[in-house]
Design an enzyme around this catalytic site. Sequence first.
Site, PDB file in Angstrom:
ATOM      1  N   LYS A 102      37.632  47.025  47.716  1.00 28.94           N
ATOM      2  CA  LYS A 102      38.619  46.510  46.756  1.00 28.94           C
ATOM      3  C   LYS A 102      39.685  45.773  47.538  1.00 28.94           C
ATOM      4  O   LYS A 102      39.902  46.036  48.718  1.00 28.94           O
ATOM      5  CB  LYS A 102      39.254  47.677  45.979  1.00 28.94           C
ATOM      6  CG  LYS A 102      39.857  47.271  44.660  1.00 28.94           C
ATOM      7  CD  LYS A 102      38.825  47.240  43.539  1.00 28.94           C
ATOM      8  CE  LYS A 102      39.423  46.786  42.231  1.00 28.94           C
ATOM      9  NZ  LYS A 102      38.493  47.001  41.105  1.00 28.94           N
ATOM     10  N   GLY A 214      45.717  48.113  26.462  1.00 23.23           N
ATOM     11  CA  GLY A 214      45.415  47.024  27.396  1.00 23.23           C
ATOM     12  C   GLY A 214      44.555  45.999  26.688  1.00 23.23           C
ATOM     13  O   GLY A 214      43.508  46.337  26.119  1.00 23.23           O
ATOM     14  N   GLY A 216      43.515  42.803  28.033  1.00 21.41           N
ATOM     15  CA  GLY A 216      43.149  41.731  28.971  1.00 21.41           C
ATOM     16  C   GLY A 216      41.649  41.543  28.946  1.00 21.41           C
ATOM     17  O   GLY A 216      41.015  41.661  27.893  1.00 21.41           O
ATOM     18  N   ASN A 217      41.077  41.266  30.109  1.00 18.68           N
ATOM     19  CA  ASN A 217      39.638  40.994  30.151  1.00 18.68           C
ATOM     20  C   ASN A 217      38.835  42.171  29.576  1.00 18.68           C
ATOM     21  O   ASN A 217      38.042  41.999  28.645  1.00 18.68           O
ATOM     22  CB  ASN A 217      39.204  40.702  31.593  1.00 18.68           C
ATOM     23  CG  ASN A 217      37.701  40.541  31.702  1.00 18.68           C
ATOM     24  OD1 ASN A 217      36.944  41.505  31.591  1.00 18.68           O
ATOM     25  ND2 ASN A 217      37.242  39.326  31.865  1.00 18.68           N
ATOM     26  N   ALA A 218      39.065  43.365  30.119  1.00 22.55           N
ATOM     27  CA  ALA A 218      38.261  44.520  29.687  1.00 22.55           C
ATOM     28  C   ALA A 218      38.545  44.867  28.217  1.00 22.55           C
ATOM     29  O   ALA A 218      37.622  44.952  27.400  1.00 22.55           O
ATOM     30  CB  ALA A 218      38.549  45.718  30.598  1.00 22.55           C
ATOM     31  N   GLY A 219      39.814  45.063  27.874  1.00 25.52           N
ATOM     32  CA  GLY A 219      40.182  45.516  26.536  1.00 25.52           C
ATOM     33  C   GLY A 219      39.869  44.517  25.436  1.00 25.52           C
ATOM     34  O   GLY A 219      39.394  44.888  24.355  1.00 25.52           O
TER      35      GLY A 219
HETATM   36  P1  NAD Z   1      43.725  42.048  32.909  1.00 33.90           P
HETATM   37  O1  NAD Z   1      44.772  41.613  33.853  1.00 33.90           O
HETATM   38  O2  NAD Z   1      42.818  41.028  32.333  1.00 33.90           O
HETATM   39  O3  NAD Z   1      44.391  42.852  31.689  1.00 33.90           O
HETATM   40  C1  NAD Z   1      45.234  43.954  31.852  1.00 33.90           C
HETATM   41  C2  NAD Z   1      45.820  44.264  30.486  1.00 33.90           C
HETATM   42  O4  NAD Z   1      46.563  45.484  30.552  1.00 33.90           O
HETATM   43  C3  NAD Z   1      46.798  43.205  29.976  1.00 33.90           C
HETATM   44  O5  NAD Z   1      46.579  43.025  28.588  1.00 33.90           O
HETATM   45  C4  NAD Z   1      48.165  43.854  30.203  1.00 33.90           C
HETATM   46  O6  NAD Z   1      49.138  43.381  29.305  1.00 33.90           O
HETATM   47  C5  NAD Z   1      47.822  45.291  29.917  1.00 33.90           C
HETATM   48  N1  NAD Z   1      48.775  46.267  30.431  1.00 33.90           N
HETATM   49  C6  NAD Z   1      49.365  46.334  31.641  1.00 33.90           C
HETATM   50  N2  NAD Z   1      50.193  47.385  31.688  1.00 33.90           N
HETATM   51  C7  NAD Z   1      50.113  48.001  30.481  1.00 33.90           C
HETATM   52  C8  NAD Z   1      50.715  49.145  29.904  1.00 33.90           C
HETATM   53  N3  NAD Z   1      51.573  49.874  30.597  1.00 33.90           N
HETATM   54  N4  NAD Z   1      50.392  49.460  28.626  1.00 33.90           N
HETATM   55  C9  NAD Z   1      49.513  48.729  27.925  1.00 33.90           C
HETATM   56  N5  NAD Z   1      48.916  47.650  28.419  1.00 33.90           N
HETATM   57  C10 NAD Z   1      49.212  47.288  29.681  1.00 33.90           C
HETATM   58  O7  NAD Z   1      42.901  43.175  33.678  1.00 33.90           O
HETATM   59  P2  NAD Z   1      41.429  43.707  33.368  1.00 33.90           P
HETATM   60  O8  NAD Z   1      40.494  42.991  34.246  1.00 33.90           O
HETATM   61  O9  NAD Z   1      41.206  43.768  31.907  1.00 33.90           O
HETATM   62  O10 NAD Z   1      41.548  45.196  33.959  1.00 33.90           O
HETATM   63  C11 NAD Z   1      42.037  46.279  33.170  1.00 33.90           C
HETATM   64  C12 NAD Z   1      41.477  47.576  33.755  1.00 33.90           C
HETATM   65  O11 NAD Z   1      40.053  47.516  33.728  1.00 33.90           O
HETATM   66  C13 NAD Z   1      41.862  47.832  35.210  1.00 33.90           C
HETATM   67  O12 NAD Z   1      41.992  49.207  35.430  1.00 33.90           O
HETATM   68  C14 NAD Z   1      40.668  47.304  35.961  1.00 33.90           C
HETATM   69  O13 NAD Z   1      40.551  47.858  37.266  1.00 33.90           O
HETATM   70  C15 NAD Z   1      39.558  47.745  35.041  1.00 33.90           C
HETATM   71  N6  NAD Z   1      38.289  47.035  35.219  1.00 33.90           N
HETATM   72  C16 NAD Z   1      38.203  45.696  35.055  1.00 33.90           C
HETATM   73  C17 NAD Z   1      36.977  45.064  35.265  1.00 33.90           C
HETATM   74  C18 NAD Z   1      36.781  43.587  35.069  1.00 33.90           C
HETATM   75  O14 NAD Z   1      35.643  43.138  35.161  1.00 33.90           O
HETATM   76  N7  NAD Z   1      37.806  42.810  34.777  1.00 33.90           N
HETATM   77  C19 NAD Z   1      35.852  45.815  35.625  1.00 33.90           C
HETATM   78  C20 NAD Z   1      35.981  47.186  35.741  1.00 33.90           C
HETATM   79  C21 NAD Z   1      37.211  47.785  35.545  1.00 33.90           C
END
Ligand code: NAD
Length: 411
Positions: A102, A214, A216-219
Amino acid sequence: MSVFANALKQLEAAAAVAVPAGETMAVLKQPKRIFEVSFPVHLDDGSTRVFTGYRVQYDDSRGPYKGGIRFHPQTDLDEVKALAFWMTIKCAVVGVPFGGGKGGVTVEPKNFSEAELERLSRAYFRAIAPFVGPDVDVPAPDVNTNPKIMAWFADEYARYVGRQLPGVVTGKPLSVGGSKGRMSATGQGGLFVLDEHLRNEGREVAETRIVIQGFGNAGQHFARLADERGYRIVAVSDSRGAMLNTSGLDVQALIEHKNKTGGVSGFVGGQQADPNRILETECEVIVPAALENQLTLDNASKIQAGVVLELANGPTTPEADEVLIERGVVVIPDVLANAGGVAVSYFEWVQNRQGYYWSYDEVRAQLEKRMTVAYADVRQEAEAHHTTFRKAAFVMALRRIAEAREARGWQ
Ligand code: NAD
């Protein structure tokens, strides 16, 4: 709260169920290598700032290190080590031939112009370029990084080695060797796992209300796909606010609202809710999809859902985990629930190496197969040891890592 200490507690808890062979436990208590880099970036106002970044190569028993890069003001070595450790376990759970790594940069990217972000991304990647490569260590997106940034990384690496090696990084745009289905892979993978879980429990999709922390991408992708599949998304939060609608949010309209305004707050199709208490909303499934340490001793006893689907990495502290177990809440752990991202990253890496690109349907079908098998494997392991899905996933992963170590003669 040290995220890495929490990760090691999970490791110890799994070893109490079944000790992995050889030196695996001792080896996995710390990363194999840590790179800490500092690099100057010229800002638009003419000043220069020096940033700190990390790349942690945790374990490569099963293949090249693999794991995303996070840009976040709270990112530090402790967090990156924990995330690299979880990648090691996750790759073994979902059966992709990678180890765990990472990276991260301590920065608030929201304060940056696009040009500053590009200079920062390229400078960070130049700093770690000697230590990565398609057969060595393969980064990907994570919080606050995206396909555009991955394209800058791939380009910077091509300059460094003097030829194009797109397999050095995954999560790229389609135009430069990305895979169809990578953007939605984490959400889609999580949805396949949830579908399998409900099917095994004899529960109905239409009767399942979901809350997502959340967006972002995942949510966001999870929300969209779950909504299309017939689940009811009753509440969603992001870093700036939360929206609730007990009859179900119009997810597509909410995504458009977030794209326009930068957040979910103020969406007309719901009521404003308290983002700090969103996980306590009445529903069947909660999906933490933001950051670590969101389910703690403070709120674990107030969770009303029966299932936690961990799309974020490390959202549940070990102490909260105990409370949830006592209360009979099923936690589908991060190392299984969000493994769709790394599964499709693996497909992208395979496509880059073959120079042959798959259709969306092919990617989706392969992902479904992998996530379904991973869920069944973890469930079976949990039943065999009478333990939780998290401990079962770790036990299975540790066994696979130990097998690889033994096969290489590393014990
Ligand atoms: P991202 O940057 O696209 O989105 C993050 C989201 O979380 C944003 O909507 C942000 O506003 C929100 N957020 C931040 N702090 C917050 C809080 N205190 N309360 C509520 N929402 C909050 O990131 P992502 O890629 O979606 O990653 C999110 C999680 O998923 C992380 O833990 C990441 O490690 C995990 N993840 C992501 C992937 C991937 O492919 N992108 C894969 C596996 C795991």
